[in-house]
Design an enzyme around this catalytic site. Structure first.
Site: not given
Length: 307
Positions: A99, A174
């Site tokens: 991420t 995300k």
């Protein structure tokens, strides 16, 4: 057709299951050493090989997956003195499953493209259990030809693979996904504290919400901690949550977007980390907010990191 040679950096909670799926499905796999030797040794026992540096890994792979903490680690692995870019040949595809920050992904894509290297992002949805089962979801940002090149390997550990746009689009999606879940976590924590202020217990709160329109998978794992004090109900630390929300705010700033809610949510997790609770898991934000409100939702099952 021969399967592409895969490199993997970051064989931790998520990465180990992903890499294990790849090697067991016949992909030639090389991993880079990890501070925890147990997952590395397990993968070596299944037929994987080991490289000592990212540059060395790049010389023996067609696709390299990164599954590390965030943008700082990704940048070091790619641009560092022994980084992937130093050993890469034209045709290498790098897939960042971390991420990370979309702006970094887009910058790396632009500079690596000049070397004939493709930078893609494929952050994940799911848990370490789903990683081991090959049942993750992947949000892939990549140029169309690069996506077709990396998709078969991603399908080795992901049951759902969605091409969401160009490089950086996966990380954007995300971050927005995480903002939604972490935002709900902050809302649940505040609602539970207000309820406690007037004597409504978490059990009563749950009896009203569970099974209704506001119930969801995230609510269930969050409340499993609140009700059962299971610290492993949702294994994602408050420090990682704070990091992801910083990235959301950075993205909003970079695009000039007004972000009233994400700024507030970020500050809730920032406060939790500032109080020394960064190692706690996300549902434990409920205890942090409760403490700030002078109430308790139940016995805290682990010591405060600052103590």
């Amino acid at each position: 057709m021969d399967k592409p040679r895969i490199g993997f950096i970051g064989v931790g909670l998520m990465g180990h299951g992903m890499a294990r799926n790849l090697v067991e499905k016949g992909f030639p796999l090389t991993v880079m050493g990890h501070r925890n030797r147990a997952p590395v040794e397990d993968l070596l026992s299944r037929g994987a090989k080991e490289a000592k540096t990212p540059a060395e890994l790049a010389t023996v792979c067609d696709i390299i997956f990164l599954c590390v903490t965030g943008a700082t680690q990704v940048e070091a692995l790619v641009r560092g003195p022994e980084g992937i870019a130093k050993g890469a040949a034209p045709g290498l595809h790098i897939v960042d499953c971390s991420t990370s920050e979309p702006t970094l992904t887009m910058a790396l894509h632009a500079e690596l493209k000049a070397q004939g290297i493709e930078m893609c992002d494929a952050p994940l949805g799911g848990t370490p259990v789903q990683a081991a089962e090959g049942a993750l979801s992947a949000m892939v940002g990549a140029e169309p030809a690069a996506f077709e090149k990396v998709r078969p390997a991603i399908e080795g550990f992901a049951a759902k693979v969605i091409h969401v746009g160009g490089p950086g689009a996966g990380h954007t999606m995300k971050l927005l996904n995480n903002f939604l879940s972490l935002g709900y976590g902050a809302i649940y924590a505040e609602a539970l504290s207000i309820a406690a202020k007037v004597g409504v217990t978490p059990q009563t709160f749950d009896s009203v919400i569970a099974g209704g329109r506001m119930d969801c998978g995230f609510y269930q794992t969050f409340m499993k901690y609140v009700l059962e004090r299971d610290v492993n109900a949702h294994r994602f630390t408050l420090s990682n949550a704070h990091k992801d929300l910083r990235y959301v705010n950075n993205l909003a700033n970079a695009t000039g977007a007004a972000n009233f809610v994400s700024a507030s949510v970020k500050n809730i997790y920032a406060a939790a980390e500032g109080l020394g609770r960064g190692a706690w898991n996300v549902p434990q934000i409920s205890d942090v907010v409760a403490e700030m409100n002078g109430v308790s939702l139940g016995e805290v099952p682990q010591l405060k990191a600052a103590e």
